[in-house]
Write a protein that holds these residues in place. Structure first.
Motif, PDB file in Angstrom:
ATOM      1  N   GLN A 106      36.174  35.661  50.388  1.00  0.00           N
ATOM      2  CA  GLN A 106      37.051  35.825  49.219  1.00  0.00           C
ATOM      3  C   GLN A 106      37.944  34.600  49.057  1.00  0.00           C
ATOM      4  O   GLN A 106      38.165  34.123  47.936  1.00  0.00           O
ATOM      5  CB  GLN A 106      37.900  37.084  49.367  1.00  0.00           C
ATOM      6  N   HIS A 107      38.457  34.101  50.178  1.00  0.00           N
ATOM      7  CA  HIS A 107      39.285  32.895  50.137  1.00  0.00           C
ATOM      8  C   HIS A 107      38.476  31.714  49.602  1.00  0.00           C
ATOM      9  O   HIS A 107      38.964  30.949  48.751  1.00  0.00           O
ATOM     10  CB  HIS A 107      39.805  32.553  51.538  1.00  0.00           C
ATOM     11  N   ILE A 108      37.255  31.564  50.086  1.00  0.00           N
ATOM     12  CA  ILE A 108      36.399  30.449  49.667  1.00  0.00           C
ATOM     13  C   ILE A 108      36.127  30.514  48.172  1.00  0.00           C
ATOM     14  O   ILE A 108      36.231  29.506  47.457  1.00  0.00           O
ATOM     15  CB  ILE A 108      35.089  30.430  50.481  1.00  0.00           C
ATOM     16  N   ARG A 109      35.788  31.699  47.668  1.00  0.00           N
ATOM     17  CA  ARG A 109      35.519  31.849  46.225  1.00  0.00           C
ATOM     18  C   ARG A 109      36.759  31.517  45.394  1.00  0.00           C
ATOM     19  O   ARG A 109      36.660  30.882  44.345  1.00  0.00           O
ATOM     20  CB  ARG A 109      35.009  33.250  45.919  1.00  0.00           C
ATOM     21  N   PHE A 110      37.935  31.940  45.875  1.00  0.00           N
ATOM     22  CA  PHE A 110      39.170  31.642  45.153  1.00  0.00           C
ATOM     23  C   PHE A 110      39.409  30.132  45.104  1.00  0.00           C
ATOM     24  O   PHE A 110      39.709  29.572  44.044  1.00  0.00           O
ATOM     25  CB  PHE A 110      40.359  32.346  45.815  1.00  0.00           C
ATOM     26  N   VAL A 111      39.277  29.456  46.238  1.00  0.00           N
ATOM     27  CA  VAL A 111      39.490  28.006  46.293  1.00  0.00           C
ATOM     28  C   VAL A 111      38.493  27.291  45.384  1.00  0.00           C
ATOM     29  O   VAL A 111      38.863  26.352  44.663  1.00  0.00           O
ATOM     30  CB  VAL A 111      39.401  27.483  47.750  1.00  0.00           C
ATOM     31  N   GLU A 112      37.245  27.733  45.380  1.00  0.00           N
ATOM     32  CA  GLU A 112      36.242  27.127  44.497  1.00  0.00           C
ATOM     33  C   GLU A 112      36.627  27.281  43.026  1.00  0.00           C
ATOM     34  O   GLU A 112      36.510  26.336  42.242  1.00  0.00           O
ATOM     35  CB  GLU A 112      34.861  27.745  44.746  1.00  0.00           C
ATOM     36  N   GLU A 113      37.087  28.463  42.657  1.00  0.00           N
ATOM     37  CA  GLU A 113      37.485  28.702  41.262  1.00  0.00           C
ATOM     38  C   GLU A 113      38.687  27.849  40.880  1.00  0.00           C
ATOM     39  O   GLU A 113      38.713  27.233  39.804  1.00  0.00           O
ATOM     40  CB  GLU A 113      37.787  30.189  41.032  1.00  0.00           C
ATOM     41  N   VAL A 114      39.690  27.801  41.737  1.00  0.00           N
ATOM     42  CA  VAL A 114      40.887  27.002  41.437  1.00  0.00           C
ATOM     43  C   VAL A 114      40.525  25.521  41.367  1.00  0.00           C
ATOM     44  O   VAL A 114      40.994  24.809  40.474  1.00  0.00           O
ATOM     45  CB  VAL A 114      42.006  27.273  42.469  1.00  0.00           C
ATOM     46  N   THR A 115      39.692  25.063  42.268  1.00  0.00           N
ATOM     47  CA  THR A 115      39.263  23.657  42.257  1.00  0.00           C
ATOM     48  C   THR A 115      38.552  23.328  40.949  1.00  0.00           C
ATOM     49  O   THR A 115      38.813  22.289  40.329  1.00  0.00           O
ATOM     50  CB  THR A 115      38.347  23.366  43.467  1.00  0.00           C
TER      51      THR A 115
END
Length: 171
Positions: A106-115
């Motif tokens: 979930q953290h990885i997906r969030f960081v990808e979206e924000v990036t």
């Protein structure tokens, strides 16, 4: 509100008086009972509030490029979020949290979206910028209030075990 007032509040003191625009209000339901993580969550909400306040203020000013004005705080939020995730993940690994991989994904997906959003932010319309802030708010609040609550018991049990081991070592 000073940082010291915020920390005092997180440690059980009275809620400080709000003198500036608050978009997201810290509520008891977001507290995990793990002071270091509660402090980080509070700071994330504070950064969201700053972004919303700055967007509102800068977008109303003639001749001010709000994209540039917000870019620094957006990058700060993104960097702090990654630092926070690293802290959470370290604690989850230390206590052997069974759903670590799910939580980390979930953290990885969030960081990808924000990036992805940061890369195109300078081209964003005002409406897209507000939508990004809504996404940040909704994700952070739901993640803290629901997903993060799931690891509280194992981390608190880990802390308790560590304290008992330290006490045993000193006796």
């Amino acid at each position: 509100m000073s940082f010291e007032d915020k920390v005092k509040f997180l440690n059980g003191g009275e809620e400080p008086e709000q003198t500036e625009y608050v978009w997201i209000k810290w509520e008891k339901k977001y507290e995990l009972g793990i002071p270091s993580l509660d402090k980080q969550h509070y700071h994330l909400l504070d950064l969201c509030n700053k972004l919303r306040r700055d967007l509102k203020d800068f977008s109303a000013q003639e001749g001010v490029d709000w994209h540039v004005s917000l870019a620094h705080t957006l990058k700060e939020l993104a960097a702090y979020t990654q630092e926070h995730f690293a802290t959470e993940e370290k604690l989850m690994r230390a206590c052997g949290y069974k759903d670590y991989d799910i939580h980390r994904s979930q953290h990885i997906r969030f960081v990808e979206e924000v990036t992805k959003q940061l890369i195109t932010f300078e081209l964003a319309s005002l409406q897209e910028a507000y939508s990004l802030l809504d996404f940040l708010r909704d994700w952070i609040l739901s993640h803290v209030a629901c997903e993060d609550k799931l690891y509280v018991r194992p981390i608190l049990e880990y802390y308790k075990t560590m304290r008992l081991q330290q006490q045993g070592a000193t006796n």
